[in-house]
Design an enzyme around this catalytic site. Structure first.
Site, PDB file in Angstrom:
ATOM      1  N   GLY A  42       0.774  -1.244   0.000  1.00  0.00           N
ATOM      2  CA  GLY A  42       0.000   0.000   0.000  1.00  0.00           C
ATOM      3  C   GLY A  42       0.802   1.289   0.000  1.00  0.00           C
TER       4      GLY A  42
ATOM      5  N   ASP B 217      -5.279   3.121  10.538  1.00  0.00           N
ATOM      6  CA  ASP B 217      -6.690   2.826  10.819  1.00  0.00           C
ATOM      7  C   ASP B 217      -6.839   2.434  12.286  1.00  0.00           C
ATOM      8  OD1 ASP B 217      -9.347   2.169  10.701  1.00  0.00           O
ATOM      9  OD2 ASP B 217      -9.135   0.493   9.336  1.00  0.00           O
TER      10      ASP B 217
ATOM     11  N   LYS C 105      -7.244   7.699   9.770  1.00  0.00           N
ATOM     12  CA  LYS C 105      -8.703   7.591   9.808  1.00  0.00           C
ATOM     13  C   LYS C 105      -9.252   8.083  11.119  1.00  0.00           C
ATOM     14  CE  LYS C 105     -10.209   3.974   6.855  1.00  0.00           C
ATOM     15  NZ  LYS C 105     -10.845   2.671   6.693  1.00  0.00           N
TER      16      LYS C 105
HETATM   17  P1  IMP Z   1      -4.593  -0.967  10.858  1.00  0.00           P
HETATM   18  O1  IMP Z   1      -3.733  -2.037  11.435  1.00  0.00           O
HETATM   19  O2  IMP Z   1      -6.035  -1.148  11.178  1.00  0.00           O
HETATM   20  O3  IMP Z   1      -4.118   0.433  11.196  1.00  0.00           O
HETATM   21  O4  IMP Z   1      -4.583  -1.209   9.296  1.00  0.00           O
HETATM   22  C1  IMP Z   1      -3.721  -0.596   8.464  1.00  0.00           C
HETATM   23  C2  IMP Z   1      -3.737  -1.252   7.113  1.00  0.00           C
HETATM   24  O5  IMP Z   1      -5.061  -1.683   6.733  1.00  0.00           O
HETATM   25  C3  IMP Z   1      -3.286  -0.259   6.084  1.00  0.00           C
HETATM   26  O6  IMP Z   1      -1.887  -0.273   5.923  1.00  0.00           O
HETATM   27  C4  IMP Z   1      -4.071  -0.701   4.855  1.00  0.00           C
HETATM   28  O7  IMP Z   1      -3.347  -1.692   4.157  1.00  0.00           O
HETATM   29  C5  IMP Z   1      -5.353  -1.318   5.400  1.00  0.00           C
HETATM   30  N1  IMP Z   1      -6.476  -0.351   5.395  1.00  0.00           N
HETATM   31  C6  IMP Z   1      -7.048   0.250   6.444  1.00  0.00           C
HETATM   32  N2  IMP Z   1      -8.049   1.076   6.067  1.00  0.00           N
HETATM   33  C7  IMP Z   1      -8.088   1.016   4.721  1.00  0.00           C
HETATM   34  C8  IMP Z   1      -8.912   1.675   3.708  1.00  0.00           C
HETATM   35  O8  IMP Z   1      -9.797   2.500   3.973  1.00  0.00           O
HETATM   36  N3  IMP Z   1      -8.651   1.332   2.416  1.00  0.00           N
HETATM   37  C9  IMP Z   1      -7.680   0.439   2.072  1.00  0.00           C
HETATM   38  N4  IMP Z   1      -6.885  -0.171   2.969  1.00  0.00           N
HETATM   39  C10 IMP Z   1      -7.097   0.103   4.283  1.00  0.00           C
END
Ligand code: IMP
Ligand code: MG
Length: 179
Positions: A43, A102, A130
């Protein structure tokens, strides 16, 4: 606009402007330091590529690939390293370039892992943060955009590995016929 999108949230121009400003700030903050920018595949690759070109300092780049167990749209916090860094980060000033913050679980795990390798400093630059409840608190030194709590795609962000190549970022339609 791509037909699968409902709305564009950040245009190519807005993203470019934001990334350039972040790069300029990093250039000011990292004078005289031993900077290595690490991005988490896949990403963050596009963000990283643009960010480093706006950093006017000698620096290194390295990549890591991680995979979180569980569904694509929700992070489980259990992270597996698929590809590790190629170089040592001991004594270096590490900046992680992340696509989106996120729940924070992925970053938290990554920070812990990298911290144990004795970098001189360890900071995070995330393009998107987010809004909403965080399951893990991580201080991001650089945040591009605080975005709404919706699933967004484009500029590296995917849904089922698609849409990463869109130069802008938007929200997917509820119903997609082409998938
Ligand atoms: P976290 O561990 O929940 O912070 O997730 C982070 C990862 O989830 C990011 O590096 C993205 O790969 C994926 N992710 C989280 N939200 C989104 C979104 O809205 N669109 C696409 N990928 C997301
Ligand atoms: Mg992803």
């Amino acid at each position: 606009m791509h037909p699968d999108l409902e709305e564009i949230l950040y245009t190519e121009e807005e993203i470019k402007d934001c990334v350039q400003k972040m790069g300029a700030q990093i250039t000011r903050d990292y004078q005289g330091k031993d900077l290595i920018v690490i991005s988490v595949l896949r990403g963050a690759a596009i963000f990283m590529a643009d960010l480093v070109r706006s950093i006017e300092l000698p620096m290194e780049m390295d990549f890591m690939a991680v995979s979180s167990y569980g569904s694509a749209a929700k992070s489980s916090g259990v992270v597996r390293i698929i590809k590790d860094l190629s170089s040592s980060i001991e004594g270096k000033d590490v900046l992680i370039a992340e696509d989106i913050f996120d729940s924070g679980l992925t970053l938290k795990y990554l920070m812990k892992t990298l911290h144990s390798r004795s970098p001189r400093s360890l900071e995070v630059a995330t393009l998107f943060c987010k809004e909403g409840k965080k399951e893990a608190e991580v201080d991001c030194k650089y945040i591009g955009f605080n975005c709404p709590d919706r699933f967004i795609v484009g500029y590296g962000l995917d849904y089922a590995e698609r849409y990463r190549n869109l130069p802008y970022v938007g929200v997917l339609k509820e119903q997609i016929d082409t998938l």
